[in-house]
Design a protein around this motif. Structure first.
Motif, PDB file in Angstrom:
ATOM      1  N   ALA A 262       0.856  -1.193   0.000  1.00 34.05           N
ATOM      2  CA  ALA A 262       0.000   0.000   0.000  1.00 34.05           C
ATOM      3  C   ALA A 262       0.884   1.233   0.000  1.00 34.05           C
ATOM      4  CB  ALA A 262      -0.901  -0.005   1.238  1.00 34.05           C
ATOM      5  N   ALA A 263       0.392   2.283  -0.655  1.00 34.59           N
ATOM      6  CA  ALA A 263       1.097   3.574  -0.651  1.00 34.59           C
ATOM      7  C   ALA A 263       0.055   4.678  -0.783  1.00 34.59           C
ATOM      8  CB  ALA A 263       2.089   3.646  -1.810  1.00 34.59           C
ATOM      9  N   THR A 264       0.365   5.810  -0.164  1.00 28.66           N
ATOM     10  CA  THR A 264      -0.575   6.944  -0.178  1.00 28.66           C
ATOM     11  C   THR A 264      -0.229   7.904  -1.306  1.00 28.66           C
ATOM     12  OG1 THR A 264      -0.846   6.801   2.220  1.00 28.66           O
ATOM     13  CG2 THR A 264      -1.398   8.917   1.199  1.00 28.66           C
ATOM     14  N   VAL A 265      -1.271   8.461  -1.922  1.00 29.97           N
ATOM     15  CA  VAL A 265      -1.091   9.630  -2.795  1.00 29.97           C
ATOM     16  C   VAL A 265      -2.060  10.705  -2.305  1.00 29.97           C
ATOM     17  CG1 VAL A 265      -1.254  10.578  -5.126  1.00 29.97           C
ATOM     18  CG2 VAL A 265      -0.451   8.219  -4.807  1.00 29.97           C
ATOM     19  N   TYR A 266      -1.531  11.873  -1.935  1.00 34.84           N
ATOM     20  CA  TYR A 266      -2.393  13.008  -1.596  1.00 34.84           C
ATOM     21  C   TYR A 266      -2.650  13.771  -2.896  1.00 34.84           C
ATOM     22  CZ  TYR A 266      -1.139  12.308   3.365  1.00 34.84           C
ATOM     23  OH  TYR A 266      -0.951  11.799   4.622  1.00 34.84           O
ATOM     24  N   TRP A 267      -3.763  13.437  -3.547  1.00 36.81           N
ATOM     25  CA  TRP A 267      -4.082  14.073  -4.827  1.00 36.81           C
ATOM     26  C   TRP A 267      -4.375  15.557  -4.610  1.00 36.81           C
ATOM     27  CZ3 TRP A 267      -2.843  11.661  -9.108  1.00 36.81           C
ATOM     28  CH2 TRP A 267      -2.795  10.270  -9.107  1.00 36.81           C
TER      29      TRP A 267
ATOM     30  N   CYS B  52      -1.365  -3.577  -5.632  1.00 38.80           N
ATOM     31  CA  CYS B  52      -1.028  -2.284  -5.004  1.00 38.80           C
ATOM     32  C   CYS B  52      -2.288  -1.576  -4.556  1.00 38.80           C
ATOM     33  CB  CYS B  52      -0.372  -1.360  -6.023  1.00 38.80           C
ATOM     34  SG  CYS B  52       1.367  -1.531  -6.167  1.00 38.80           S
ATOM     35  N   LEU B  53      -2.405  -1.363  -3.266  1.00 41.20           N
ATOM     36  CA  LEU B  53      -3.526  -0.590  -2.733  1.00 41.20           C
ATOM     37  C   LEU B  53      -3.092   0.879  -2.653  1.00 41.20           C
ATOM     38  CD1 LEU B  53      -5.742  -1.448   0.321  1.00 41.20           C
ATOM     39  CD2 LEU B  53      -4.667   0.766   0.205  1.00 41.20           C
ATOM     40  N   GLN B  54      -3.903   1.751  -3.201  1.00 39.45           N
ATOM     41  CA  GLN B  54      -3.590   3.184  -3.090  1.00 39.45           C
ATOM     42  C   GLN B  54      -4.530   3.854  -2.084  1.00 39.45           C
ATOM     43  OE1 GLN B  54      -4.186   7.048  -5.799  1.00 39.45           O
ATOM     44  NE2 GLN B  54      -2.643   5.670  -6.661  1.00 39.45           N
ATOM     45  N   LEU B  55      -3.926   4.520  -1.095  1.00 40.57           N
ATOM     46  CA  LEU B  55      -4.709   5.382  -0.221  1.00 40.57           C
ATOM     47  C   LEU B  55      -4.829   6.697  -0.980  1.00 40.57           C
ATOM     48  CD1 LEU B  55      -2.653   3.538   1.694  1.00 40.57           C
ATOM     49  CD2 LEU B  55      -3.835   4.751   3.498  1.00 40.57           C
ATOM     50  N   ALA B  56      -5.944   6.859  -1.668  1.00 34.71           N
ATOM     51  CA  ALA B  56      -6.128   8.003  -2.583  1.00 34.71           C
ATOM     52  C   ALA B  56      -6.857   9.110  -1.839  1.00 34.71           C
ATOM     53  CB  ALA B  56      -6.914   7.548  -3.812  1.00 34.71           C
ATOM     54  N   TYR B  57      -6.073  10.011  -1.261  1.00 37.73           N
ATOM     55  CA  TYR B  57      -6.662  11.044  -0.409  1.00 37.73           C
ATOM     56  C   TYR B  57      -6.509  12.412  -1.063  1.00 37.73           C
ATOM     57  CZ  TYR B  57      -6.572   7.722   3.552  1.00 37.73           C
ATOM     58  OH  TYR B  57      -6.771   6.649   4.397  1.00 37.73           O
ATOM     59  N   PRO B  58      -7.622  13.050  -1.441  1.00 38.64           N
ATOM     60  CA  PRO B  58      -7.500  14.420  -1.921  1.00 38.64           C
ATOM     61  C   PRO B  58      -7.153  15.319  -0.739  1.00 38.64           C
ATOM     62  CG  PRO B  58      -9.811  13.737  -1.924  1.00 38.64           C
ATOM     63  CD  PRO B  58      -9.013  12.581  -1.401  1.00 38.64           C
ATOM     64  N   ARG B  59      -6.062  16.030  -0.811  1.00 39.80           N
ATOM     65  CA  ARG B  59      -5.615  16.758   0.362  1.00 39.80           C
ATOM     66  C   ARG B  59      -4.675  17.890  -0.040  1.00 39.80           C
ATOM     67  NH1 ARG B  59      -3.935  13.505   5.827  1.00 39.80           N
ATOM     68  NH2 ARG B  59      -5.900  12.483   5.451  1.00 39.80           N
ATOM     69  N   GLY B  60      -4.998  19.070   0.351  1.00 41.44           N
ATOM     70  CA  GLY B  60      -4.112  20.203   0.083  1.00 41.44           C
ATOM     71  C   GLY B  60      -4.623  21.415   0.832  1.00 41.44           C
ATOM     72  N   PRO B  61      -3.730  22.373   1.150  1.00 39.07           N
ATOM     73  CA  PRO B  61      -4.142  23.520   1.960  1.00 39.07           C
ATOM     74  C   PRO B  61      -5.185  24.389   1.263  1.00 39.07           C
ATOM     75  CG  PRO B  61      -1.885  23.791   1.142  1.00 39.07           C
ATOM     76  CD  PRO B  61      -2.334  22.424   0.739  1.00 39.07           C
TER      77      PRO B  61
ATOM     78  N   MET C  87      -7.704  23.251  -0.568  1.00 41.41           N
ATOM     79  CA  MET C  87      -9.007  22.596  -0.765  1.00 41.41           C
ATOM     80  C   MET C  87      -9.933  22.894   0.400  1.00 41.41           C
ATOM     81  SD  MET C  87      -8.182  18.824  -2.107  1.00 41.41           S
ATOM     82  CE  MET C  87      -6.940  18.597  -3.352  1.00 41.41           C
ATOM     83  N   GLN C  88     -11.140  23.312   0.089  1.00 38.47           N
ATOM     84  CA  GLN C  88     -12.108  23.674   1.127  1.00 38.47           C
ATOM     85  C   GLN C  88     -12.588  22.424   1.866  1.00 38.47           C
ATOM     86  OE1 GLN C  88     -13.304  26.835   1.782  1.00 38.47           O
ATOM     87  NE2 GLN C  88     -11.805  27.626   0.331  1.00 38.47           N
ATOM     88  N   ASN C  89     -12.967  21.402   1.087  1.00 41.42           N
ATOM     89  CA  ASN C  89     -13.604  20.236   1.691  1.00 41.42           C
ATOM     90  C   ASN C  89     -13.075  18.968   1.019  1.00 41.42           C
ATOM     91  OD1 ASN C  89     -15.270  18.268   2.686  1.00 41.42           O
ATOM     92  ND2 ASN C  89     -17.157  19.083   1.792  1.00 41.42           N
ATOM     93  N   TRP C  90     -12.222  18.239   1.751  1.00 40.94           N
ATOM     94  CA  TRP C  90     -11.600  17.027   1.199  1.00 40.94           C
ATOM     95  C   TRP C  90     -12.618  15.921   0.941  1.00 40.94           C
ATOM     96  CZ3 TRP C  90      -7.157  16.592   5.366  1.00 40.94           C
ATOM     97  CH2 TRP C  90      -6.340  17.733   5.268  1.00 40.94           C
ATOM     98  N   TYR C  91     -13.806  16.050   1.517  1.00 41.30           N
ATOM     99  CA  TYR C  91     -14.810  14.987   1.419  1.00 41.30           C
ATOM    100  C   TYR C  91     -15.878  15.288   0.365  1.00 41.30           C
ATOM    101  CZ  TYR C  91     -12.426  13.916   5.717  1.00 41.30           C
ATOM    102  OH  TYR C  91     -11.439  13.653   6.627  1.00 41.30           O
ATOM    103  N   ASP C  92     -15.715  16.398  -0.331  1.00 40.01           N
ATOM    104  CA  ASP C  92     -16.673  16.788  -1.363  1.00 40.01           C
ATOM    105  C   ASP C  92     -16.674  15.741  -2.481  1.00 40.01           C
ATOM    106  OD1 ASP C  92     -18.245  19.127  -2.708  1.00 40.01           O
ATOM    107  OD2 ASP C  92     -16.830  18.394  -4.219  1.00 40.01           O
TER     108      ASP C  92
END
Ligand code: FBP
Length: 278
Positions: free
Chosen positions: A123-128, A154-163, A165-170
């Motif tokens: 597994a590996a993370t990508v902060y999109w 390969c499991l990807q922890l696909a997390y939209p994340r950045g300063p 972005m208003q709402n990462w869960y949108d």
């Protein structure tokens, strides 16, 4: 006449079958919090700093796979070996970093370590969308390339994340991450729950058939609330969950995990499953 298959293709299918069960679904326990959040995560509801206190009931509950960092796999192998699949996560970061460095993970091991540990997947993370997206993609593709050689999914922890972005869960942002994860060659996608069955169905759709699993998130006060999310994820076409805190911070972790398994694999509703925890 059957065409000859590469060994690595067969290896990937064999390992996949240990993670996704015959119904195509999986309940995976996430256990990388000691690095990602620090030991404080194990202080509630009582002191569970000893990883064995957590891994033992999780294995006994019949979890399909455990995702952990290489050192934790080494420390606990005698508990899980031969009983559950293992996904070795090879990226991580601590919360001790300065705020501006929180949008990037670092190399935390190698695919070869996962192979040496007997892993069924990496597994590996990508902060999109993060300012460090470029570096994270370098890491992701290095992992993918090695995993292809050894036949590891390969499991990807696909997390939209950045300063910015208003709402990462949108839903628009999460489905973008799901699509990007699929196009980057992820074999399994662990992603945020978007709050409803309808929106999560769009996330699943955006992943173009790559199995999508819900990322657990902070512990919900009432187990029924988390179990309803799990029910919605399955109804939306999700293939299961990768859950940590909602299990190991629950007073009865084994029962909570059994309730999740009952929804994912046995088609129980949240209302039915919660009885296993009460
Ligand atoms: P949880 O179910 O506890 O949320 O675990 C999933 C997970 O992705 C872990 O793998 C990881 O340690 C953590 O959440 C990341 O949390 P954060 O969102 O705070 O970075």
């Amino acid at each position: 006449m059957a065409l000859p298959l590469p060994f690595s293709y067969v290896g990937k299918m064999v390992r996949f079958s240990r993670i996704l069960k015959s119904d195509g679904k999986s309940v995976i326990f996430a256990f990388d919090h000691g690095v990602e959040h620090g030991p404080k995560d194990f202080d509630v509801p009582e002191n569970r700093i000893d990883p064995r206190k957590i891994i033992k009931p999780v294995v006994e509950a019949g979890v399909d796979a455990i995702m952990m960092l290489p050192g934790m796999a080494k420390l606990t192998y005698d508990i899980w070996a031969g009983k559950t699949a293992i996904i070795v996560k090879v990226t991580s970061k601590t919360s001790l970093r300065p705020k501006e460095e929180q949008f990037k993970q670092s190399v935390f091991g190698y695919v070869e370590d996962a192979v040496a540990l007997g892993a069924d997947a990496v597994a590996a993370t990508v902060y999109w969308g993060s300012p460090e997206e470029d570096a994270m993609l370098d890491m992701w593709f290095a992992v993918r390339r090695a995993a292809e050689i050894y036949g590891l999914p390969c499991l990807q922890l696909a997390y939209p994340r950045g300063p910015h972005m208003q709402n990462w869960y949108d839903v628009e942002i999460v489905r973008y991450a799901a699509r990007a994860a699929a196009e980057s060659g992820a074999d399994l996608i662990k992603i945020y729950y978007t709050g409803s069955r309808e929106t999560f169905a769009k996330v699943v759709e955006a992943a173009c058939g790559v199995p999508v699993l819900m990322s657990g998130g902070p512990r919900r006060e009432k187990p029924i609330d988390f179990l309803k999310d799990v029910e919605n994820v399955i109804a939306a076409g999700g293939r299961g969950v990768v859950v940590g805190r909602n299990v190991f911070q629950h007073p009865k972790p084994k029962e909570m995990l059994r309730a999740i398994i009952a929804i994912v694999h046995e088609g129980k509703t949240a209302e039915e499953a919660v009885k296993l925890v009460e």
